[in-house]
Design a protein around this motif. Sequence first.
Motif, PDB file in Angstrom:
ATOM      1  N   PRO A 116       0.861  -1.243  -0.111  1.00  0.00           N
ATOM      2  CA  PRO A 116      -0.313  -0.167   0.012  1.00  0.00           C
ATOM      3  C   PRO A 116       0.845   1.223   0.000  1.00  0.00           C
ATOM      4  N   GLY A 117       0.143   2.421  -0.541  1.00  0.00           N
ATOM      5  CA  GLY A 117       0.848   3.659  -0.504  1.00  0.00           C
ATOM      6  C   GLY A 117       0.871   4.217   0.450  1.00  0.00           C
ATOM      7  N   PRO A 118       1.409   5.506   0.814  1.00  0.00           N
ATOM      8  CA  PRO A 118       1.618   6.384   2.115  1.00  0.00           C
ATOM      9  C   PRO A 118       0.161   6.810   2.632  1.00  0.00           C
ATOM     10  N   ARG A 119      -0.683   7.406   1.637  1.00  0.00           N
ATOM     11  CA  ARG A 119      -2.123   7.498   2.099  1.00  0.00           C
ATOM     12  C   ARG A 119      -2.881   6.293   2.633  1.00  0.00           C
ATOM     13  N   SER A 120      -2.728   5.353   1.965  1.00  0.00           N
ATOM     14  CA  SER A 120      -3.398   4.062   2.559  1.00  0.00           C
ATOM     15  C   SER A 120      -2.987   3.722   3.865  1.00  0.00           C
ATOM     16  N   ARG A 121      -1.448   3.735   3.823  1.00  0.00           N
ATOM     17  CA  ARG A 121      -0.704   3.202   5.241  1.00  0.00           C
ATOM     18  C   ARG A 121      -1.325   4.297   6.446  1.00  0.00           C
ATOM     19  N   GLU A 122      -1.437   5.583   6.074  1.00  0.00           N
ATOM     20  CA  GLU A 122      -1.951   6.424   7.189  1.00  0.00           C
ATOM     21  C   GLU A 122      -3.453   6.091   7.566  1.00  0.00           C
ATOM     22  N   LEU A 123      -4.328   5.815   6.528  1.00  0.00           N
ATOM     23  CA  LEU A 123      -5.642   5.504   6.750  1.00  0.00           C
ATOM     24  C   LEU A 123      -5.773   3.948   7.885  1.00  0.00           C
ATOM     25  N   PHE A 124      -4.800   3.226   7.353  1.00  0.00           N
ATOM     26  CA  PHE A 124      -4.665   1.921   8.044  1.00  0.00           C
ATOM     27  C   PHE A 124      -4.334   2.007   9.283  1.00  0.00           C
ATOM     28  N   ALA A 125      -3.422   2.849   9.789  1.00  0.00           N
ATOM     29  CA  ALA A 125      -2.994   3.238  11.277  1.00  0.00           C
ATOM     30  C   ALA A 125      -4.561   3.875  11.868  1.00  0.00           C
ATOM     31  N   ARG A 126      -5.023   4.545  11.096  1.00  0.00           N
ATOM     32  CA  ARG A 126      -6.399   5.157  11.835  1.00  0.00           C
ATOM     33  C   ARG A 126      -7.453   3.985  12.119  1.00  0.00           C
ATOM     34  N   LYS A 127      -7.486   3.146  10.893  1.00  0.00           N
ATOM     35  CA  LYS A 127      -8.379   1.973  11.127  1.00  0.00           C
ATOM     36  C   LYS A 127      -8.118   1.086  12.463  1.00  0.00           C
ATOM     37  N   GLN A 128      -6.642   0.853  12.572  1.00  0.00           N
ATOM     38  CA  GLN A 128      -6.118   0.008  13.651  1.00  0.00           C
ATOM     39  C   GLN A 128      -6.453   0.717  15.141  1.00  0.00           C
ATOM     40  N   ALA A 129      -6.694   1.932  15.162  1.00  0.00           N
ATOM     41  CA  ALA A 129      -6.730   2.659  16.329  1.00  0.00           C
ATOM     42  C   ALA A 129      -8.307   2.804  16.540  1.00  0.00           C
ATOM     43  N   ALA A 130      -8.995   2.580  15.504  1.00  0.00           N
ATOM     44  CA  ALA A 130     -10.453   2.609  15.843  1.00  0.00           C
ATOM     45  C   ALA A 130     -11.417   1.612  15.640  1.00  0.00           C
ATOM     46  N   VAL A 131     -10.976   0.572  14.958  1.00  0.00           N
ATOM     47  CA  VAL A 131     -11.502  -0.795  14.779  1.00  0.00           C
ATOM     48  C   VAL A 131     -10.886  -1.955  15.234  1.00  0.00           C
ATOM     49  N   PRO A 132     -11.771  -2.935  15.918  1.00  0.00           N
ATOM     50  CA  PRO A 132     -11.039  -4.023  16.551  1.00  0.00           C
ATOM     51  C   PRO A 132     -10.084  -4.883  15.701  1.00  0.00           C
ATOM     52  N   PRO A 133      -9.330  -5.567  16.031  1.00  0.00           N
ATOM     53  CA  PRO A 133      -8.300  -6.139  15.151  1.00  0.00           C
ATOM     54  C   PRO A 133      -8.943  -7.505  14.736  1.00  0.00           C
ATOM     55  N   GLY A 134     -10.086  -7.756  15.190  1.00  0.00           N
ATOM     56  CA  GLY A 134     -10.817  -9.126  14.884  1.00  0.00           C
ATOM     57  C   GLY A 134     -11.560  -8.806  13.494  1.00  0.00           C
ATOM     58  N   ILE A 135     -11.685  -7.535  12.998  1.00  0.00           N
ATOM     59  CA  ILE A 135     -12.282  -7.146  11.378  1.00  0.00           C
ATOM     60  C   ILE A 135     -10.967  -7.056  10.597  1.00  0.00           C
ATOM     61  N   GLY A 136     -10.674  -8.303  10.074  1.00  0.00           N
ATOM     62  CA  GLY A 136      -9.351  -8.281   9.344  1.00  0.00           C
ATOM     63  C   GLY A 136      -9.272  -7.545   7.976  1.00  0.00           C
ATOM     64  N   THR A 137      -8.209  -7.713   7.297  1.00  0.00           N
ATOM     65  CA  THR A 137      -7.882  -6.832   6.192  1.00  0.00           C
ATOM     66  C   THR A 137      -7.190  -7.727   5.268  1.00  0.00           C
ATOM     67  N   THR A 138      -7.773  -7.949   4.047  1.00  0.00           N
ATOM     68  CA  THR A 138      -6.862  -8.582   3.081  1.00  0.00           C
ATOM     69  C   THR A 138      -5.713  -7.943   2.348  1.00  0.00           C
ATOM     70  N   LEU A 139      -5.828  -6.888   2.022  1.00  0.00           N
ATOM     71  CA  LEU A 139      -4.801  -5.725   1.215  1.00  0.00           C
ATOM     72  C   LEU A 139      -5.305  -4.408   1.803  1.00  0.00           C
ATOM     73  N   PRO A 140      -4.513  -3.668   2.620  1.00  0.00           N
ATOM     74  CA  PRO A 140      -4.844  -2.496   3.160  1.00  0.00           C
ATOM     75  C   PRO A 140      -4.565  -1.371   2.177  1.00  0.00           C
ATOM     76  N   VAL A 141      -5.426  -1.335   1.101  1.00  0.00           N
ATOM     77  CA  VAL A 141      -5.388  -0.233   0.305  1.00  0.00           C
ATOM     78  C   VAL A 141      -6.847   0.245   0.322  1.00  0.00           C
ATOM     79  N   PHE A 142      -6.956   1.709   0.757  1.00  0.00           N
ATOM     80  CA  PHE A 142      -8.422   2.346   0.898  1.00  0.00           C
ATOM     81  C   PHE A 142      -8.745   2.890  -0.440  1.00  0.00           C
ATOM     82  N   VAL A 143     -10.014   2.459  -0.800  1.00  0.00           N
ATOM     83  CA  VAL A 143     -10.354   2.662  -2.146  1.00  0.00           C
ATOM     84  C   VAL A 143     -11.241   3.843  -2.288  1.00  0.00           C
ATOM     85  N   THR A 144     -11.027   4.739  -3.391  1.00  0.00           N
ATOM     86  CA  THR A 144     -11.893   5.949  -3.438  1.00  0.00           C
ATOM     87  C   THR A 144     -12.887   5.681  -4.733  1.00  0.00           C
ATOM     88  N   HIS A 145     -12.526   4.805  -5.746  1.00  0.00           N
ATOM     89  CA  HIS A 145     -13.248   4.591  -6.761  1.00  0.00           C
ATOM     90  C   HIS A 145     -13.052   3.068  -7.200  1.00  0.00           C
TER      91      HIS A 145
END
Length: 454
Positions: A26-55
């Motif tokens: 993943p790129g820098p913006r997705s990594r930034e958003l994934f860090a926010r996800k980890q702080a806000a969402v329990p780890p039980g909600i897994g992620t296959t590929l941590p790229v955050f989709v816009t379109h």
Amino acid sequence: MSTVTSTAGQGGPSLPQERRLVTEIPGPRSRELFARKQAAVPPGIGTTLPVFVTHAGGGVVVDADGNSLIDFGSGIAVTGVGNAAPRVVERVRRQVADFTHTCFMVTPYESYVRVAEELNRITPGDHEKRTFLLNSGAEAVENAVKVARHATGRQAVVVFEHGYHGRTLLTMTLTAKNMPYKHGFGPFAPEVYRVPLAYPFRWPTGPENCAEEAAAQAIDTITKEIGAGNVAAVVIEPIAGEGGFIEPARGFLPAILEFCRRNGIVFIADEVQTGFSRTGDLFACEHEGIVPDIIVTAKGIAGGLPLAAVTGRAEILDRVHVGGLGGTYGGNPLACEAALGVLETIEAEDLTGRARRIGETMLPRLRALAERNPVIGDVRGRGAMIAIELVVPGTTEPHPTAAAEIAARCHAEGLLVLTAGTYGNVLRFLPPLVVPDHLLEEGLAILEKAVNET
């Protein structure tokens, strides 16, 4: 850094159909958003590929960094008609301006009835049917079992090895795989029994004996250990999804259906992942002429909006008392309009035929790849529901680390693929049915390279 946008500004089929990498994945913006996800969402909600989709649209997803990835996942078989399909978008846009909710059980609306009518018409069998709508595949499976128990006056439910049916208490119980779906979540629901599935690649005496022997074992277990007269329903996926895209040996499903007919057992087909043209038939049951008593659908039904359905014989569904079925959000008007748009798109664009053509492209390429790479033990699937099973070369021992490594290599090159399987050693491919041929070919080339390098 350039970004990819559609002419409409919101994705959909006008999105440029190209793989384009402008950052690492993943790129820098997705990594930034994934860090926010980890702080806000329990780890039980897994992620296959941590790229955050816009379109997303056609055969690509575009992330927050402007990378355009080839999509071989379709949101786990949900966006078969593509993301933001025009007929779906237009219907939802009109509906959201009229009203978003009334609760069908309070003040009904026509779109719910139209979806029910369409499902009664297109699902297998020419018998009289009824349909009611819910929110998710798990909710639909649970309601199908509830209906079968009520109609038969029996309690036992039979399911199969490698099956997956959901994450609620009952559907988690119906699901075979412990980790991650069941581990630590017990106790489970009572009166659920598991019998063998005809898994050709792993059948001890070989695939040629699989259907007959598996059916005999399943029927023997039901008869001797449960009692056929105690069984309300048999619940089965025509192709096991999360279990690894296992296509039961030909003849197995008809044998189980015939046993159910003889013994008054409700045959429930879980077509949550296989339905709506995914396998090259409108429903996977059609491949062997199976006419279920109840068919459960979700995922591809509404182009990404939450909707599921239970469709079954009128004499079974009509037995439930008034108020015994329903739910506040079931058959939400936005989701119903989306479903009507999906059905229109499937028919107008012949997506059932398109699924078959996708299979005709993918299967020969993957079989040729398997001949060159003994880490691929099996290639299987129908239509646009294809998988390869990874093994330790020269054996049938599952090789989950190879599956994980190949998936990671694909992801790094901009190809979204998913893993699956009871042993975690299967790569499954679920491209949108509208994926352009050039992206399909490019995705296969990336996969071939990943396999060769593993």
